[in-house]
Write an enzyme that holds these catalytic residues in place. Structure first.
Site, mmCIF file in Angstrom:
data_model
loop_
_atom_site.group_PDB
_atom_site.id
_atom_site.type_symbol
_atom_site.label_atom_id
_atom_site.label_comp_id
_atom_site.label_asym_id
_atom_site.label_seq_id
_atom_site.Cartn_x
_atom_site.Cartn_y
_atom_site.Cartn_z
ATOM 1 N N HIS A 167 23.131 -47.442 58.207
ATOM 2 C CA HIS A 167 23.794 -47.433 59.518
ATOM 3 C C HIS A 167 22.876 -48.101 60.550
ATOM 4 O O HIS A 167 21.970 -47.477 61.087
ATOM 5 C CB HIS A 167 24.098 -45.998 59.916
ATOM 6 N N ASN A 189 27.359 -45.404 72.551
ATOM 7 C CA ASN A 189 26.185 -44.569 72.827
ATOM 8 C C ASN A 189 25.248 -45.190 73.861
ATOM 9 O O ASN A 189 24.019 -45.075 73.772
ATOM 10 C CB ASN A 189 25.453 -44.205 71.529
HETATM 11 C C1 8OZ Z 1 31.829 -40.300 66.321
HETATM 12 C C2 8OZ Z 1 31.209 -39.099 66.630
HETATM 13 C C3 8OZ Z 1 29.915 -38.887 66.229
HETATM 14 C C4 8OZ Z 1 29.241 -39.865 65.513
HETATM 15 C C5 8OZ Z 1 29.208 -43.545 64.794
HETATM 16 C C6 8OZ Z 1 28.393 -41.788 63.373
HETATM 17 O O1 8OZ Z 1 29.745 -43.885 65.848
HETATM 18 C C7 8OZ Z 1 29.132 -42.113 64.429
HETATM 19 C C8 8OZ Z 1 29.854 -41.068 65.206
HETATM 20 C C9 8OZ Z 1 31.157 -41.277 65.613
HETATM 21 O O2 8OZ Z 1 28.718 -44.375 64.041
#
Ligand code: 8OZ
Length: 363
Positions: free
Chosen positions: A176, A236
């Site tokens: 990731h 994020n």
């Molecule tokens: C939604 C909520 C929490 C984590 C990502 C792993 O956006 C996530 C994630 C998605 O890659």
């Protein structure tokens, strides 16, 4: 027109996928005891095994790598045992499954960190975003900058988790490198102000991703290693001043490592595809193996991009949650069921394993 169709088999490294439709990684916050996948997880994934390839929800490589409550891990024996049930159930249905390996970096909270410590990041810059912990959404905690001598330990955690993935019966792993988590925090200069070999230049900011990928490739083989990136996604609360040269370089280097696929979130994760200008074909030119496209695709757009050879595989996220038999619905033109956002994160079977297939509905 070409004779290329999403419904024909596709060769991915040494695997034959039954079609070009991929289930995207989807966080569901339903891990069980010890953050092993719950009993229901095997049912949930097996229900969706008409996909040629399933990529699991993001799975932490260590305790420090966790950022949300009830996400699964792959660093203890009970976690490996839990995942084995999932991979067996998916293989029994004729699909293939990669586990997405994850370190959240600064997108975490002290209540989830070992010893209640600060989450770790390339630099001590807090993201203006929230995480889900103690059954509520709260601001992420103030992070601390990782010391140079801590980085080999993070590489090692990914390597060990990749080895564990093979023990757990996975066909491969996806690293990731997207969505504002640790590896992307290093890549994007909005989160990385380091003055050492891991900050500054395009090459330095890509270093941790490439070291992790190289370690995983050495451990389990390039044919079993994929990488996910999201060049222009602000997910994020992250930013990057130079995504095109940064990601052109990453695509070239991942190509040199021979990884089996590059999974690209095109646009804003779960949002508009045209959030910022970016030339995805430039990645396709540089990365010669399989290009897996994601974000905002419907059947028509996927088919069009396949015919234009813009991508080889297509990942569908939300549609797979509410349509366990998504491939069948695409094939027959059946309507798609709507997603219930209230049951996305956390809880039990409701909104997880109880979305009916067409066969269930017509029974
Ligand atoms: C939604 C909520 C929490 C984590 C990502 C792993 O956006 C996530 C994630 C998605 O890659």
């Amino acid at each position: 027109m070409t004779d290329k169709t999403l419904f024909a088999p596709y060769r991915l490294g040494s695997l034959t996928l039954v079609n070009r439709i991929v289930m995207a990684p989807l966080t569901r916050n339903r891990a069980g005891k010890g953050l092993a996948p719950s009993e229901l997880a095997a049912t949930y994934y097996a229900q969706r095994a008409s996909a040629g390839l399933i990529i699991t929800e993001a799975t932490q490589v260590s305790e420090q790598a966790q950022g949300y409550q009830d996400t699964p891990g792959l660093f203890t024996q009970p976690q490996i045992d839990g995942w084995l049930k999932v991979t067996d159930a998916v293989h029994a249905k004729g699909s293939r499954i990669f586990v997405q390996l994850w370190h959240v970096g600064r997108i975490s909270h002290v209540d989830l960190q070992p010893g209640g410590g600060a989450p770790v990041a390339p630099s001590a810059i807090r993201a203006e975003t929230k995480t889900f912990v103690n059954n509520g959404f709260v601001d992420v905690s103030e992070p601390r900058a990782l010391a140079l001598d801590e980085l080999p330990g993070i590489v090692e955690d990914f390597r060990q988790a990749a080895a564990n993935a093979i023990s757990a019966g996975f066909d491969g792993v996806e690293i990731h490198g997207a969505n504002g988590y640790l590896l992307e925090q290093f890549i994007k200069d909005g989160a990385n102000q380091r003055a050492d070999a891991y900050g500054g230049s395009v090459e330095n900011r890509a270093r941790l991703l490439l070291e992790v990928t190289s370690a995983v490739v050495k451990e389990i083989g390039a044919e079993r290693t994929g990488v996910r990136i999201s060049p222009v996604s602000p997910a994020n609360a992250i930013s990057c001043s130079d995504p095109q040269p940064q990601y052109n370089y990453i695509a070239e280097q991942l190509d040199a490592l021979g990884v089996v696929y590059l999974h690209v979130v095109e646009g804003a994760t779960g949002g508009p595809r045209d959030v910022a200008p970016f030339d995805y074909d430039a990645l396709r030119t540089r990365f010669k193996q399989t290009y897996l496209a994601n974000n905002g695709y419907d059947l028509d757009l996927a088919q069009a991009h396949l015919e234009e050879s813009k991508a080889d595989l297509f990942a569908f996220g939300k549609a797979f949650i509410s349509n366990p038999d998504l491939v069948e619905r695409f094939k027959t033109g059946a309507p798609l069921a709507a997603l219930n956002p209230a049951t996305l994160f956390g809880g039990g079977a409701e909104g997880y394993t109880d979305y009916p297939s067409l066969a269930d509905t017509n029974a």
